[in-house]
Design an enzyme around this catalytic site. Structure first.
Site, mmCIF file in Angstrom:
data_model
loop_
_atom_site.group_PDB
_atom_site.id
_atom_site.type_symbol
_atom_site.label_atom_id
_atom_site.label_comp_id
_atom_site.label_asym_id
_atom_site.label_seq_id
_atom_site.Cartn_x
_atom_site.Cartn_y
_atom_site.Cartn_z
ATOM 1 N N MET A 30 24.031 -53.074 -69.779
ATOM 2 C CA MET A 30 23.490 -51.890 -70.132
ATOM 3 C C MET A 30 22.760 -51.337 -68.988
ATOM 4 O O MET A 30 21.576 -50.428 -69.281
ATOM 5 C CB MET A 30 22.211 -52.335 -71.368
ATOM 6 C CG MET A 30 23.148 -52.653 -72.651
ATOM 7 S SD MET A 30 22.332 -52.612 -74.223
ATOM 8 C CE MET A 30 21.026 -53.529 -74.044
ATOM 9 N N LEU A 33 20.374 -52.730 -63.554
ATOM 10 C CA LEU A 33 21.054 -54.166 -62.992
ATOM 11 C C LEU A 33 20.070 -54.807 -62.043
ATOM 12 O O LEU A 33 19.308 -54.525 -61.114
ATOM 13 C CB LEU A 33 22.193 -53.460 -62.096
ATOM 14 C CG LEU A 33 23.290 -52.980 -62.820
ATOM 15 C CD1 LEU A 33 24.600 -52.641 -61.966
ATOM 16 C CD2 LEU A 33 23.690 -53.586 -64.103
ATOM 17 N N HIS A 37 23.173 -59.723 -63.261
ATOM 18 C CA HIS A 37 24.344 -58.717 -63.392
ATOM 19 C C HIS A 37 25.305 -59.039 -62.194
ATOM 20 O O HIS A 37 26.319 -59.006 -62.437
ATOM 21 C CB HIS A 37 24.033 -57.339 -63.530
ATOM 22 C CG HIS A 37 23.014 -57.029 -64.817
ATOM 23 N ND1 HIS A 37 21.976 -56.530 -64.785
ATOM 24 C CD2 HIS A 37 23.338 -57.128 -66.016
ATOM 25 C CE1 HIS A 37 21.456 -56.327 -65.915
ATOM 26 N NE2 HIS A 37 22.381 -56.723 -66.803
ATOM 27 N N GLN A 61 23.047 -51.428 -81.330
ATOM 28 C CA GLN A 61 22.612 -52.878 -81.448
ATOM 29 C C GLN A 61 21.070 -52.827 -81.364
ATOM 30 O O GLN A 61 20.749 -54.279 -81.349
ATOM 31 C CB GLN A 61 23.199 -53.743 -80.134
ATOM 32 C CG GLN A 61 22.697 -53.051 -78.550
ATOM 33 C CD GLN A 61 23.807 -53.943 -77.620
ATOM 34 O OE1 GLN A 61 24.803 -53.624 -77.426
ATOM 35 N NE2 GLN A 61 23.018 -54.931 -76.975
ATOM 36 N N GLY A 148 26.837 -63.604 -69.620
ATOM 37 C CA GLY A 148 25.805 -64.280 -69.030
ATOM 38 C C GLY A 148 25.668 -65.454 -70.206
ATOM 39 O O GLY A 148 25.317 -65.008 -71.243
HETATM 40 P P1 AMP Z 1 22.780 -56.674 -70.323
HETATM 41 O O1 AMP Z 1 22.777 -55.576 -69.541
HETATM 42 O O2 AMP Z 1 21.157 -57.306 -70.647
HETATM 43 O O3 AMP Z 1 23.270 -56.376 -71.764
HETATM 44 O O4 AMP Z 1 23.547 -57.776 -69.871
HETATM 45 C C1 AMP Z 1 24.872 -57.588 -69.330
HETATM 46 C C2 AMP Z 1 25.301 -59.049 -69.032
HETATM 47 O O5 AMP Z 1 24.662 -59.698 -68.003
HETATM 48 C C3 AMP Z 1 25.387 -59.937 -70.448
HETATM 49 O O6 AMP Z 1 26.713 -60.860 -70.385
HETATM 50 C C4 AMP Z 1 24.210 -60.814 -70.035
HETATM 51 O O7 AMP Z 1 24.375 -62.192 -70.560
HETATM 52 C C5 AMP Z 1 24.251 -60.990 -68.563
HETATM 53 N N1 AMP Z 1 23.023 -61.475 -68.077
HETATM 54 C C6 AMP Z 1 21.773 -60.725 -68.153
HETATM 55 N N2 AMP Z 1 20.774 -61.327 -67.674
HETATM 56 C C7 AMP Z 1 21.224 -62.431 -66.909
HETATM 57 C C8 AMP Z 1 20.907 -63.651 -66.132
HETATM 58 N N3 AMP Z 1 19.615 -63.721 -65.679
HETATM 59 N N4 AMP Z 1 22.035 -64.523 -65.563
HETATM 60 C C9 AMP Z 1 23.162 -64.016 -65.806
HETATM 61 N N5 AMP Z 1 23.785 -63.079 -66.651
HETATM 62 C C10 AMP Z 1 22.627 -62.432 -67.013
#
Ligand code: AMP
Length: 280
Positions: A30, A33, A37, A61, A148
């Site tokens: 989303m 970054l 990410h 969501q 993640g």
């Molecule tokens: P988001 O942009 O928050 O929807 O996250 C996108 C992807 O990045 C998802 O698969 C998250 O689980 C992963 N993610 C977010 N924060 C972290 C983190 N601190 N470590 C590893 N992966 C992450």
């Protein structure tokens, strides 16, 4: 890096990549970054994949409209980070592109997974997550999908959705990336001021303390102490739970051998943070 905004253009380009023998790796995000990410992007590239990242703040969501309205957007910086990392394609669709007029949402039978933890406290959240990841998988048709562990339950939900929908995509779950303080990296951390960021460290401290103090037997006091420590730091706690690491069944008494994970969600002011740690 190629920037693509429409499904048609994405399909054209990725169809050519696949026809040319490329294996496609996909990192849905989303935006806003951070290094969490970027670690997914790096693993995807290390696995020799044609790396596709998507940035889409998915309205369906968000169960809380003000959380959606305040979700951080840093698109120019995101593009620079992706380019520097060597990402091959950024898919950056509009809401209208993903949800055109007349769009009807599927319902996903997620069963137990949707009734606990994030599912319980964010009604409808996982249906929205499944909707968008399903749509994105249909567009990108990746061989591998990188997500993640930070979003532990989400990984399980997506695994289930992939099975329900019959995708052949392999889900690769990557470890949580933390600040040196222990705070799990999150786009929502950008909404914390310095004082709140200092308090937020308690989340990971509490999880690591649970791991250290884990003994076979009743887990109630371990959970209660964690909750109390968070509340003392000014958090409003949604849940502190311990569950089976494989199926998220809640574990109240531990037999000393089953693999278990601690998961928590708590508000610091208006910012809701989640984290988890595999305890054994
Ligand atoms: P988001 O942009 O928050 O929807 O996250 C996108 C992807 O990045 C998802 O698969 C998250 O689980 C992963 N993610 C977010 N924060 C972290 C983190 N601190 N470590 C590893 N992966 C992450």
């Amino acid at each position: 890096m190629i920037l693509i905004k429409t499904i048609q253009q994405a399909r054209n380009l990725l169809g050519k990549q696949q026809a040319g023998g490329s294996s496609i790796g996909f990192v849905p995000t989303m935006g806003a970054l951070h290094n969490g990410h970027m670690s997914l992007i790096k693993t995807c590239l290390d696995d020799d994949q044609y790396c596709v990242c998507s940035i889409f703040v998915n309205p369906t969501q968000f169960n809380n409209p003000s959380d959606f309205a305040r979700y951080p957007v840093t698109i120019e910086k995101d593009i620079r980070m992706l380019e520097a990392a060597g990402c091959n394609m950024l898919f950056l669709p509009s809401v209208e592109e993903m949800y055109p007029a007349g769009y009807t949402a599927l319902h996903y039978d997620l069963g137990y997974l949707e009734t606990i933890l994030e599912g319980e406290f964010r009604p409808g959240h996982f249906q929205g997550v499944c909707q968008i990841v399903d749509k994105l998988l249909a567009v990108v048709a990746p061989d591998k999908l990188y997500m993640g562990q930070k979003d532990y339950q989400q990984c399980m939900v997506i695994k289930k959705m992939i099975n329900l929908r019959g995708y052949s995509t392999e889900l690769k779950i990557q470890p949580t990336i933390r600040e040196t303080s222990g705070l799990a990296m999150s786009s929502r951390n950008m909404r914390l001021d310095d004082e709140a960021k200092a308090a937020a460290i308690t989340i990971s401290q509490v999880l690591f303390q649970m791991k250290e103090n884990l003994r076979a037997g009743d887990l109630a006091s371990l959970k209660q102490n964690a909750r109390q420590r968070l509340e003392q730091q000014g958090f409003t706690v949604d849940y502190v739970e311990i569950a089976d690491a494989n199926d998220l069944q809640i574990v109240n008494a531990w037999d000393g051998s089953r693999s278990i994970v601690a998961l928590l969600a708590a508000f610091l002011g208006e910012v809701r943070l989640i984290d988890n740690l595999v305890l054994s």
